[in-house]
Design a protein around this motif. Structure first.
Motif, PDB file in Angstrom:
ATOM      1  N   SER A 151     -49.094 -96.953  39.427  1.00  8.12           N
ATOM      2  CA  SER A 151     -49.834 -96.291  38.357  1.00  8.12           C
ATOM      3  C   SER A 151     -51.306 -96.663  38.422  1.00  8.12           C
ATOM      4  O   SER A 151     -51.694 -97.686  38.992  1.00  8.12           O
ATOM      5  N   LYS A 152     -52.125 -95.838  37.774  1.00  6.17           N
ATOM      6  CA  LYS A 152     -53.570 -96.068  37.776  1.00  6.17           C
ATOM      7  C   LYS A 152     -53.875 -97.402  37.123  1.00  6.17           C
ATOM      8  O   LYS A 152     -54.759 -98.139  37.550  1.00  6.17           O
ATOM      9  N   MET A 153     -53.106 -97.736  36.089  1.00  5.14           N
ATOM     10  CA  MET A 153     -53.356 -98.965  35.335  1.00  5.14           C
ATOM     11  C   MET A 153     -53.258-100.186  36.255  1.00  5.14           C
ATOM     12  O   MET A 153     -54.114-101.068  36.222  1.00  5.14           O
ATOM     13  N   PHE A 154     -52.210-100.177  37.081  1.00  6.83           N
ATOM     14  CA  PHE A 154     -52.032-101.329  37.975  1.00  6.83           C
ATOM     15  C   PHE A 154     -53.104-101.342  39.062  1.00  6.83           C
ATOM     16  O   PHE A 154     -53.664-102.381  39.388  1.00  6.83           O
ATOM     17  N   ARG A 155     -53.430-100.157  39.602  1.00  9.28           N
ATOM     18  CA  ARG A 155     -54.438-100.104  40.661  1.00  9.28           C
ATOM     19  C   ARG A 155     -55.799-100.525  40.141  1.00  9.28           C
ATOM     20  O   ARG A 155     -56.591-101.132  40.855  1.00  9.28           O
ATOM     21  N   ASN A 156     -56.039-100.207  38.846  1.00  8.83           N
ATOM     22  CA  ASN A 156     -57.352-100.496  38.275  1.00  8.83           C
ATOM     23  C   ASN A 156     -57.654-101.985  38.212  1.00  8.83           C
ATOM     24  O   ASN A 156     -58.801-102.381  38.161  1.00  8.83           O
ATOM     25  N   ILE A 157     -56.605-102.797  38.169  1.00  9.97           N
ATOM     26  CA  ILE A 157     -56.839-104.234  38.067  1.00  9.97           C
ATOM     27  C   ILE A 157     -57.748-104.698  39.192  1.00  9.97           C
ATOM     28  O   ILE A 157     -58.655-105.494  38.995  1.00  9.97           O
ATOM     29  N   ALA A 158     -57.524-104.171  40.403  1.00  6.72           N
ATOM     30  CA  ALA A 158     -58.386-104.565  41.505  1.00  6.72           C
ATOM     31  C   ALA A 158     -59.563-103.619  41.674  1.00  6.72           C
ATOM     32  O   ALA A 158     -60.653-104.044  42.033  1.00  6.72           O
ATOM     33  N   ASN A 159     -59.344-102.332  41.405  1.00  9.08           N
ATOM     34  CA  ASN A 159     -60.341-101.346  41.836  1.00  9.08           C
ATOM     35  C   ASN A 159     -61.327-100.906  40.771  1.00  9.08           C
ATOM     36  O   ASN A 159     -62.341-100.311  41.083  1.00  9.08           O
ATOM     37  N   HIS A 160     -61.003-101.169  39.490  1.00 10.62           N
ATOM     38  CA  HIS A 160     -61.914-100.747  38.438  1.00 10.62           C
ATOM     39  C   HIS A 160     -63.248-101.459  38.593  1.00 10.62           C
ATOM     40  O   HIS A 160     -63.300-102.639  38.908  1.00 10.62           O
ATOM     41  N   ARG A 161     -64.345-100.706  38.366  1.00 13.05           N
ATOM     42  CA  ARG A 161     -65.656-101.334  38.566  1.00 13.05           C
ATOM     43  C   ARG A 161     -66.162-101.955  37.284  1.00 13.05           C
ATOM     44  O   ARG A 161     -66.058-101.378  36.219  1.00 13.05           O
ATOM     45  N   PHE A 162     -66.662-103.141  37.405  1.00  9.88           N
ATOM     46  CA  PHE A 162     -67.185-103.869  36.261  1.00  9.88           C
ATOM     47  C   PHE A 162     -68.537-104.421  36.685  1.00  9.88           C
ATOM     48  O   PHE A 162     -68.639-105.129  37.684  1.00  9.88           O
ATOM     49  N   LEU A 163     -69.620-104.007  35.988  1.00 10.73           N
ATOM     50  CA  LEU A 163     -70.990-104.405  36.357  1.00 10.73           C
ATOM     51  C   LEU A 163     -71.287-104.052  37.824  1.00 10.73           C
ATOM     52  O   LEU A 163     -71.856-104.838  38.566  1.00 10.73           O
ATOM     53  N   GLY A 164     -70.831-102.886  38.237  1.00 11.35           N
ATOM     54  CA  GLY A 164     -71.179-102.410  39.578  1.00 11.35           C
ATOM     55  C   GLY A 164     -70.311-102.939  40.697  1.00 11.35           C
ATOM     56  O   GLY A 164     -70.387-102.474  41.814  1.00 11.35           O
ATOM     57  N   MET A 165     -69.475-103.935  40.396  1.00 10.22           N
ATOM     58  CA  MET A 165     -68.623-104.505  41.450  1.00 10.22           C
ATOM     59  C   MET A 165     -67.162-104.221  41.110  1.00 10.22           C
ATOM     60  O   MET A 165     -66.808-104.178  39.936  1.00 10.22           O
ATOM     61  N   PRO A 166     -66.306-104.099  42.103  1.00  4.73           N
ATOM     62  CA  PRO A 166     -64.880-103.980  41.812  1.00  4.73           C
ATOM     63  C   PRO A 166     -64.395-105.245  41.100  1.00  4.73           C
ATOM     64  O   PRO A 166     -64.889-106.341  41.386  1.00  4.73           O
ATOM     65  N   GLN A 167     -63.439-105.053  40.197  1.00  9.86           N
ATOM     66  CA  GLN A 167     -62.949-106.210  39.437  1.00  9.86           C
ATOM     67  C   GLN A 167     -62.388-107.302  40.340  1.00  9.86           C
ATOM     68  O   GLN A 167     -62.443-108.480  40.027  1.00  9.86           O
ATOM     69  N   LEU A 168     -61.844-106.879  41.515  1.00 10.97           N
ATOM     70  CA  LEU A 168     -61.264-107.841  42.449  1.00 10.97           C
ATOM     71  C   LEU A 168     -62.265-108.946  42.793  1.00 10.97           C
ATOM     72  O   LEU A 168     -61.913-110.130  42.843  1.00 10.97           O
ATOM     73  N   VAL A 169     -63.532-108.540  42.997  1.00 11.98           N
ATOM     74  CA  VAL A 169     -64.559-109.521  43.330  1.00 11.98           C
ATOM     75  C   VAL A 169     -64.717-110.526  42.199  1.00 11.98           C
ATOM     76  O   VAL A 169     -64.803-111.741  42.436  1.00 11.98           O
ATOM     77  N   TRP A 170     -64.728-110.022  40.950  1.00  9.30           N
ATOM     78  CA  TRP A 170     -64.884-110.929  39.802  1.00  9.30           C
ATOM     79  C   TRP A 170     -63.682-111.865  39.685  1.00  9.30           C
ATOM     80  O   TRP A 170     -63.845-113.052  39.380  1.00  9.30           O
ATOM     81  N   ILE A 171     -62.485-111.315  39.910  1.00  9.18           N
ATOM     82  CA  ILE A 171     -61.289-112.164  39.821  1.00  9.18           C
ATOM     83  C   ILE A 171     -61.381-113.290  40.855  1.00  9.18           C
ATOM     84  O   ILE A 171     -61.165-114.464  40.553  1.00  9.18           O
ATOM     85  N   ALA A 172     -61.747-112.891  42.103  1.00  6.25           N
ATOM     86  CA  ALA A 172     -61.858-113.894  43.154  1.00  6.25           C
ATOM     87  C   ALA A 172     -62.881-114.946  42.777  1.00  6.25           C
ATOM     88  O   ALA A 172     -62.655-116.150  42.961  1.00  6.25           O
ATOM     89  N   LEU A 173     -63.997-114.486  42.210  1.00  6.52           N
ATOM     90  CA  LEU A 173     -65.054-115.419  41.820  1.00  6.52           C
ATOM     91  C   LEU A 173     -64.539-116.402  40.767  1.00  6.52           C
ATOM     92  O   LEU A 173     -64.768-117.615  40.866  1.00  6.52           O
ATOM     93  N   ALA A 174     -63.808-115.866  39.766  1.00 10.73           N
ATOM     94  CA  ALA A 174     -63.281-116.735  38.712  1.00 10.73           C
ATOM     95  C   ALA A 174     -62.334-117.773  39.296  1.00 10.73           C
ATOM     96  O   ALA A 174     -62.432-118.976  38.984  1.00 10.73           O
ATOM     97  N   VAL A 175     -61.433-117.318  40.195  1.00  9.86           N
ATOM     98  CA  VAL A 175     -60.476-118.253  40.789  1.00  9.86           C
ATOM     99  C   VAL A 175     -61.220-119.344  41.558  1.00  9.86           C
ATOM    100  O   VAL A 175     -60.927-120.537  41.432  1.00  9.86           O
ATOM    101  N   VAL A 176     -62.227-118.914  42.343  1.00  8.84           N
ATOM    102  CA  VAL A 176     -62.939-119.889  43.165  1.00  8.84           C
ATOM    103  C   VAL A 176     -63.686-120.891  42.303  1.00  8.84           C
ATOM    104  O   VAL A 176     -63.728-122.082  42.614  1.00  8.84           O
ATOM    105  N   ILE A 177     -64.247-120.407  41.174  1.00 11.99           N
ATOM    106  CA  ILE A 177     -64.970-121.338  40.311  1.00 11.99           C
ATOM    107  C   ILE A 177     -64.017-122.395  39.766  1.00 11.99           C
ATOM    108  O   ILE A 177     -64.337-123.588  39.724  1.00 11.99           O
ATOM    109  N   VAL A 178     -62.815-121.950  39.384  1.00 10.29           N
ATOM    110  CA  VAL A 178     -61.824-122.926  38.904  1.00 10.29           C
ATOM    111  C   VAL A 178     -61.519-123.954  39.998  1.00 10.29           C
ATOM    112  O   VAL A 178     -61.494-125.160  39.753  1.00 10.29           O
ATOM    113  N   ILE A 179     -61.308-123.443  41.242  1.00 10.81           N
ATOM    114  CA  ILE A 179     -60.976-124.367  42.338  1.00 10.81           C
ATOM    115  C   ILE A 179     -62.153-125.297  42.625  1.00 10.81           C
ATOM    116  O   ILE A 179     -61.965-126.496  42.878  1.00 10.81           O
TER     117      ILE A 179
END
Lengths: 327, 319
Positions: A151-179
C-alpha cells in the motif's frame, strides 16, 4: 587554523582517496553534482548506513558479523509476508511489521551473540552459518517467490519526502545519531572500544566481556532487521535476495570510514562518510557509463585494494609500536 | 574402563558412523535412495556428484589446515569455466582448455596466497573480496548469458566413460594425500597450521608454505571448473554460489578442526559424502529443496559443537 590542520590530518587517507575519485567523476560526468543525483546517492546509501553502523560496532570490538545481509533478507521476508497476509493499510499493522522485522533480526543476532560472546565459538564461522540459515529460511518462507505490491502508506514510510529529502534518509540519520551517542557517550560504548583494543585488558579491568559481545551482535542484528524492512518499503517488494551483498558493502563502508579490522579505534562517524563515498562511487561509475557487470569488477577491486591498504597500514603501525617497546 | 574405550572408538570413528547411520536411515525410510536392485541413485551420487564435492572439500580442507578459508572457490569455478568455455569455442582443443583451467586456477590461488601472506589480510576477508572480483569478471565476459557448443572432442573426453570423473578424483586425492603425509612439505604444512610462530622460528618458510597450499587449492579448483563444464555442457557466470559453504560444511563435519593443524584428505572425503548423502536423502524423503541451504548452515553449527564436545571427551579420556 592549526586546529583545523590537526583535524584534517586525523581524516583517514582512504577518505582522501575516495574524495579524489569523486572529483574525477564530477569532471567526467557533469551530471554528477546535480542535486537530484546527490539526493539519490544519500537515499541509496541510507539502508546500508543503518546496517553498516551495526557492523561498525562489531568491527570496533574486533569481530565481524557476516550475517547482516542474511538477517536483513530474513527480516524483510517475514515483515513482507506478515503485511501481505494481514493487510497493509492500517498503521498498527505497519508498526507491527517493523517490530517483527527488528525482533527477527535481534533473534538471529542473539543466536550469534550467544554462540560467539557467551560460548566463544569462532565469530566468523558462526555468522557465516547463520547467514546461510537466514538466506535459506527466507527462501523457505515463500518458496523462493517475491512478494510485491504494497500500500501507499507502507511505501511512504521510506519514500515520502520531508524537507526535500526522502524520509528514509532522515530515519537513517536518526538511527546513526543514536548509535553515535551510544558509542561515544555511554559506558557501553567505551566498553566496546576497550574490548576491541585488548579483550584481556578489558576483562581484567572488570568489564563483562561476554555480556558486551552478546549485546553487540543483538544490536547489529536488530539494525539489520530494521534495514531489511525499510528496503521492502523503499523497493515495494520483498524478495529472498533483497539483502544480498549488504554484508560485503557494510564491511567496505566501515573500512573506508577508517575503522580497522583490529578494532578499538575509528567509529560510526567515519562509517557515515564511508557509506556515502561507496554509493557516490557506484553512482559515478554508472553516470560515466559503465555496465552493471563492469561496475561490480571495479567496486570489487576498489574494495579489495582499500582493504589491502588498510591492513598494510595497520601492520606498519603495529611494527612501529613494537619497535618502540624493544628499543 | 570399558566404557571409555567405547567412547574413544566413538570419538575416532564418529564420522564414518554418521555416514553409515545416514545411509541406513535413508535406505529404510525411502524406496528411492538405495535398494538391492536400484543402484541408480547411489551411482549418481558417487560418479556424478562426489568428484566435485570431494575435490572442493579437499581444497577447502587444505586451507583450513593453515587456519584459513577460501571463499572464492565458487566464483573461481564460475570465472574459470567461462574462460575455458571461450577457449573451447574458439579452438575446440580440449588440451588448451585443461591447461588454461588449471593454470588460471593456479593464478587465482597465487593471488589469494599473496593477499593472505604478504598483505596479511584475514583469509576470509581477502577471498570474499576476491569472490566479488571474479564473479564480476565472469559477468563481464559473458554478460549474464550462457556459453555452450564446446566442439566435438572436449565433452566425449570426459563423459564417454562414466567413471572418468571418479578416476580423476581418485588420482588427485592420492597425489594430495601423498604430498600431505609423506613429504617434508606436508609436514611443514601441519607445523605451520599448528603454530605459525613456532614453525617460523624453527626455520620453515611459512609464507612460502601458505602460498603453495593456496596454489595447490587453486589448481584443484581449476580442474573442477573444467570437469564442471564437461559434465554440464554449458558455462555460465552465475554458478557456484553455494560451493564455498558446502565445502566448508563438508570439511568441518568431516572432522577438520578450525584453528589449523588438523585435517586430512580422508576427513574431507567423509565430510563431503556426509553432506551429499544428507542433501540427496532429504530430497528423496520429500523435504523441499529450498531447505538445503538451511540444512547446510545447521550442519556447520552442529560440527563446531561436535568438535568442542569431542575435544572435551578426548581430554577426559586422556586423564
Amino acid at each position: 587554523m592549526n586546529k583545523l590542520i590537526v583535524v584534517l590530518k586525523k581524516v583517514p587517507g582512504l577518505i582522501w582517496g575516495s574524495f579524489l575519485a569523486l572529483v574525477v567523476f564530477a569532471i567526467l560526468a557533469p551530471k554528477f553534482l546535480n542535486p537530484l543525483n546527490l539526493i539519490n546517492i544519500l537515499n541509496n546509501s541510507s539502508v546500508l548506513l543503518i546496517i553498516a553502523s551495526g557492523m561498525t560496532i562489531a568491527i570496533l570490538s574486533g569481530q565481524l558479523d557476516i550475517s547482516v545481509g542474511g538477517i536483513a533478507t530474513l527480516a524483510a521476508m517475514t515483515a513482507g509476508l506478515y503485511l501481505h497476509n494481514v493487510g497493509d493499510t492500517s498503521a498498527i499493522n505497519i508498526i507491527l511489521a517493523f517490530v517483527i522485522g527488528i525482533l527477527v533480526g535481534m533473534a538471529v543476532g542473539s543466536l550469534n551473540g550467544l554462540l560467539i560472546g557467551v560460548y566463544q565459538y569462532n565469530y566468523w564461522l558462526v555468522t557465516f552459518s547463520t547467514m546461510s540459515i537466514s538466506y535459506g529460511l527466507s527462501q523457505v518462507l515463500t518458496n523462493g517467490n517475491i512478494i510485491s505490491g504494497y500500500s501507499k502508506m507502507f511505501r511512504n514510510i521510506a519514500n515520502h519526502r520531508f524537507l526535500g529529502m526522502p524520509q528514509l534518509v532522515w530515519i537513517a540519520l536518526a538511527v546513526v545519531i543514536v548509535i553515535i551517542f551510544i558509542t561515544y557517550r555511554t559506558k557501553f560504548g567505551m566498553h566496546i572500544y576497550a574490548i576491541g583494543d585488548s579483550e584481556q585488558c578489558a576483562a581484567q579491568s572488570g568489564i563483562n566481556v561476554k555480556r558486551i559481545r552478546f549485546s553487540i551482535f543483538v544490536i547489529a542484528g536488530g539494525l539489520a532487521g530494521l534495514g531489511g524492512v525499510l528496503l521492502v518499503s523503499r523497493t515495494n517488494s520483498a524478495s529472498p535476495i533483497i539483502g544480498f551483498g549488504y554484508e560485503f558493502d557494510a564491511i567496505a563502508a566501515v573500512i573506508i570510514g577508517g575503522t580497522p579490522f583490529s578494532g578499538g579505534s575509528g567509529g560510526v562517524i567515519g562509517t557515515i562518510v564511508g557509506t556515502v563515498m561507496l554509493y557516490a562511487i557506484k553512482a559515478g561509475l554508472q553516470l560515466v557509463g559503465f555496465s552493471v557487470y563492469v561496475q561490480q569488477v571495479f567496486i570489487g577491486i576498489f574494495i579489495l585494494s582499500i582493504i589491502v591498504v588498510d591492513v598494510i597500514n595497520q601492520n606498519r603501525k603495529k611494527e612501529k609500536g613494537s619497535r618502540r617497546v624493544y628499543k | 574402563m570399558k566404557n571409555s574405550i567405547l567412547k574413544f572408538l566413538l570419538f575416532k570413528f564418529s564420522r564414518p558412523l554418521i555416514l553409515i547411520v545416514l545411509i541406513i536411515v535413508f535406505t529404510v525410510f525411502t524406496d528411492t535412495f538405495w535398494a538391492p536392485d536400484n543402484w541408480t541413485n547411489i551411482s549418481n551420487i558417487i560418479l556424478q556428484q562426489a568428484p566435485f564435492s570431494v575435490l572442493l572439500a579437499t581444497a577447502m580442507t587444505m586451507t583450513i589446515i593453515l587456519n584459513g578459508f577460501d571463499l572464492s572457490i565458487g566464483a573461481s569455478v564460475a570465472f574459470i569455466s567461462c574462460v575455458c568455455g571461450y577457449i573451447l569455442r574458439a579452438t575446440g582443443n580440449p588440451v588448451y582448455a585443461i591447461i588454461a583451467g588449471v593454470g588460471l586456477g593456479a593464478v587465482v590461488g597465487t593471488m589469494n596466497g599473496i593477499l593472505v601472506t604478504k598483505a596479511k589480510i584475514p583469509s576470509f576477508v581477502s577471498t570474499y573480496a576476491m569472490k566479488w572480483v571474479l564473479n564480476g569478471f565472469a559477468l563481464v565476459l559473458l554478460g549474464g548469458k550462457q556459453i555452450y557448443n564446446f566442439g566435438p572432442k572436449f565433452r566425449p573426453l570426459f563423459i564417454s566413460n562414466k567413471f572418468t570423473f571418479f578416476y580423476i578424483m581418485v588420482a588427485v586425492l592420492v597425489i594430495v594425500s601423498l604430498i600431505m603425509k609423506y613429504t617434508v612439505f606436508g609436514r611443514q604444512v601441519y607445523a605451520t597450521g599448528n603454530n605459525p610462530e613456532a614453525a617460523r622460528i624453527s626455520g620453515i618458510k611459512t609464507d612460502l608454505v601458505t602460498l603453495k597450499i593456496y596454489l595447490m587449492g587453486g589448481m584443484i579448483v581449476g580442474l573442477v571448473a573444467v570437469m564442471y563444464i564437461a559434465n554440464l555442457g554449458t558455462a555460465e557466470p552465475n554458478i557456484g554460489t553455494d560451493f564455498p559453504i558446502n565445502a566448508i560444511a563438508a570439511a568441518l563435519i568431516g572432522g577438520t578442526a578450525i584453528g589449523g593443524g588438523s585435517g586430512s584428505v580422508g576427513k574431507a572425503i567423509f565430510g563431503a559424502m556426509i553432506i551429499l548423502t544428507l542433501q540427496n536423502g532429504m530430497v528423496q524423503i520429500g523435504v523441499p529443496s529450498v531447505w538445503q541451504q538451511v540444512i547446510v548452515g545447521l550442519v556447520i553449527l552442529l560440527s563446531i559443537f561436535m568438535e568442542r564436545g569431542l575435544n572435551k571427551l578426548a581430554v577426559r579420556y586422556e586423564e
